[in-house]
Design a protein around this motif. Structure first.
Motif, PDB file in Angstrom:
ATOM      1  N   ARG A   1       1.022  -1.244  -0.054  1.00  0.00           N
ATOM      2  CA  ARG A   1      -0.178  -0.057   0.050  1.00  0.00           C
ATOM      3  C   ARG A   1       0.715   1.091   0.078  1.00  0.00           C
ATOM      4  NH1 ARG A   1      -3.221  -0.104   4.788  1.00  0.00           N
ATOM      5  NH2 ARG A   1      -4.282  -1.964   3.971  1.00  0.00           N
ATOM      6  N   VAL A   2       1.956   1.142   0.554  1.00  0.00           N
ATOM      7  CA  VAL A   2       2.626   2.492   0.863  1.00  0.00           C
ATOM      8  C   VAL A   2       3.616   2.563  -0.356  1.00  0.00           C
ATOM      9  CG1 VAL A   2       4.915   3.416   1.834  1.00  0.00           C
ATOM     10  CG2 VAL A   2       2.965   2.509   3.417  1.00  0.00           C
ATOM     11  N   GLN A   3       3.947   1.446  -0.857  1.00  0.00           N
ATOM     12  CA  GLN A   3       4.775   1.541  -2.123  1.00  0.00           C
ATOM     13  C   GLN A   3       3.690   1.988  -3.397  1.00  0.00           C
ATOM     14  OE1 GLN A   3       6.032  -2.249  -3.794  1.00  0.00           O
ATOM     15  NE2 GLN A   3       7.471  -1.381  -5.294  1.00  0.00           N
ATOM     16  N   ARG A   4       2.585   1.625  -3.642  1.00  0.00           N
ATOM     17  CA  ARG A   4       1.414   2.248  -4.392  1.00  0.00           C
ATOM     18  C   ARG A   4       1.346   3.502  -4.353  1.00  0.00           C
ATOM     19  NH1 ARG A   4      -3.036  -0.818  -3.317  1.00  0.00           N
ATOM     20  NH2 ARG A   4      -3.824   0.813  -1.863  1.00  0.00           N
ATOM     21  N   ASP A   5       1.204   4.105  -2.980  1.00  0.00           N
ATOM     22  CA  ASP A   5       1.029   5.457  -2.850  1.00  0.00           C
ATOM     23  C   ASP A   5       2.051   6.193  -3.117  1.00  0.00           C
ATOM     24  OD1 ASP A   5      -1.569   4.786  -1.863  1.00  0.00           O
ATOM     25  OD2 ASP A   5      -0.790   4.995   0.372  1.00  0.00           O
ATOM     26  N   GLN A   6       3.313   5.882  -2.817  1.00  0.00           N
ATOM     27  CA  GLN A   6       4.501   6.729  -3.138  1.00  0.00           C
ATOM     28  C   GLN A   6       4.736   6.504  -4.927  1.00  0.00           C
ATOM     29  OE1 GLN A   6       7.798   4.391  -1.505  1.00  0.00           O
ATOM     30  NE2 GLN A   6       7.527   5.961   0.464  1.00  0.00           N
ATOM     31  N   GLU A   7       4.334   5.464  -5.558  1.00  0.00           N
ATOM     32  CA  GLU A   7       4.322   5.669  -7.047  1.00  0.00           C
ATOM     33  C   GLU A   7       3.367   6.537  -7.416  1.00  0.00           C
ATOM     34  OE1 GLU A   7       3.854   1.482  -8.364  1.00  0.00           O
ATOM     35  OE2 GLU A   7       5.868   0.864  -7.851  1.00  0.00           O
ATOM     36  N   ARG A   8       2.135   6.482  -7.040  1.00  0.00           N
ATOM     37  CA  ARG A   8       1.005   7.404  -7.328  1.00  0.00           C
ATOM     38  C   ARG A   8       1.554   8.953  -7.124  1.00  0.00           C
ATOM     39  NH1 ARG A   8      -3.655   6.306  -4.268  1.00  0.00           N
ATOM     40  NH2 ARG A   8      -3.831   4.559  -5.492  1.00  0.00           N
ATOM     41  N   ALA A   9       2.150   9.261  -6.104  1.00  0.00           N
ATOM     42  CA  ALA A   9       2.449  10.601  -5.637  1.00  0.00           C
ATOM     43  C   ALA A   9       3.611  10.876  -6.777  1.00  0.00           C
ATOM     44  CB  ALA A   9       2.924  10.601  -4.197  1.00  0.00           C
ATOM     45  N   SER A  10       4.443  10.103  -6.981  1.00  0.00           N
ATOM     46  CA  SER A  10       5.838  10.451  -7.998  1.00  0.00           C
ATOM     47  C   SER A  10       5.188  10.759  -9.421  1.00  0.00           C
ATOM     48  CB  SER A  10       6.641   9.305  -7.729  1.00  0.00           C
ATOM     49  OG  SER A  10       6.222   8.233  -8.403  1.00  0.00           O
ATOM     50  N   SER A  11       4.156   9.975  -9.704  1.00  0.00           N
ATOM     51  CA  SER A  11       3.516  10.176 -10.958  1.00  0.00           C
ATOM     52  C   SER A  11       2.640  11.508 -11.178  1.00  0.00           C
ATOM     53  CB  SER A  11       2.886   8.752 -11.472  1.00  0.00           C
ATOM     54  OG  SER A  11       1.592   9.039 -10.729  1.00  0.00           O
TER      55      SER A  11
END
Length: 112
Positions: A92-102
């Protein structure tokens, strides 16, 4: 542990599970198995003292000459539940970080 505390934890986990909290459901499985294992210890301990000879619980599995007690299985399910919860939170944290960076990359491209 006090009966009030046990009731509170049980009801909280049940309520969270009903509200579709997957992690609470995993912990509820652990809670139920640990409660059953504790109850099994009290019952078999009392049976041994009452009968005067060793009483083997029907919840004990034999793997050849090695007994596997239900409490060991309950401990294993608890550790497994915690590992699964940590893994789910990591994803979940990894997905949120990827979404924020995109989103930041899209905003930077839009600004230029």
């Amino acid at each position: 542990m006090a009966p009030g505390w046990l009731s509170f934890v049980s009801l909280t986990l049940i309520y969270a599970t009903i509200r579709r909290n997957f992690e609470a459901g995993l912990l509820l499985i652990r809670w139920c198995s640990a409660s059953s294992a504790s109850l099994n210890r009290y019952v078999t301990g009392g049976m041994s003292e009452w009968s005067g000879h060793d009483y083997h619980s029907p919840l004990t599995l034999m793997a050849g000459p090695v007994p596997i007690h239900f409490a060991s299985i309950a401990d294993f399910t608890g550790i497994l539940a915690i590992v699964v919860i940590i893994f789910i939170r990591f994803l979940r944290v990894q997905r949120d970080q990827e979404r924020a960076s995109s989103e930041l990359a899209a905003a930077a491209a839009f600004r230029n």
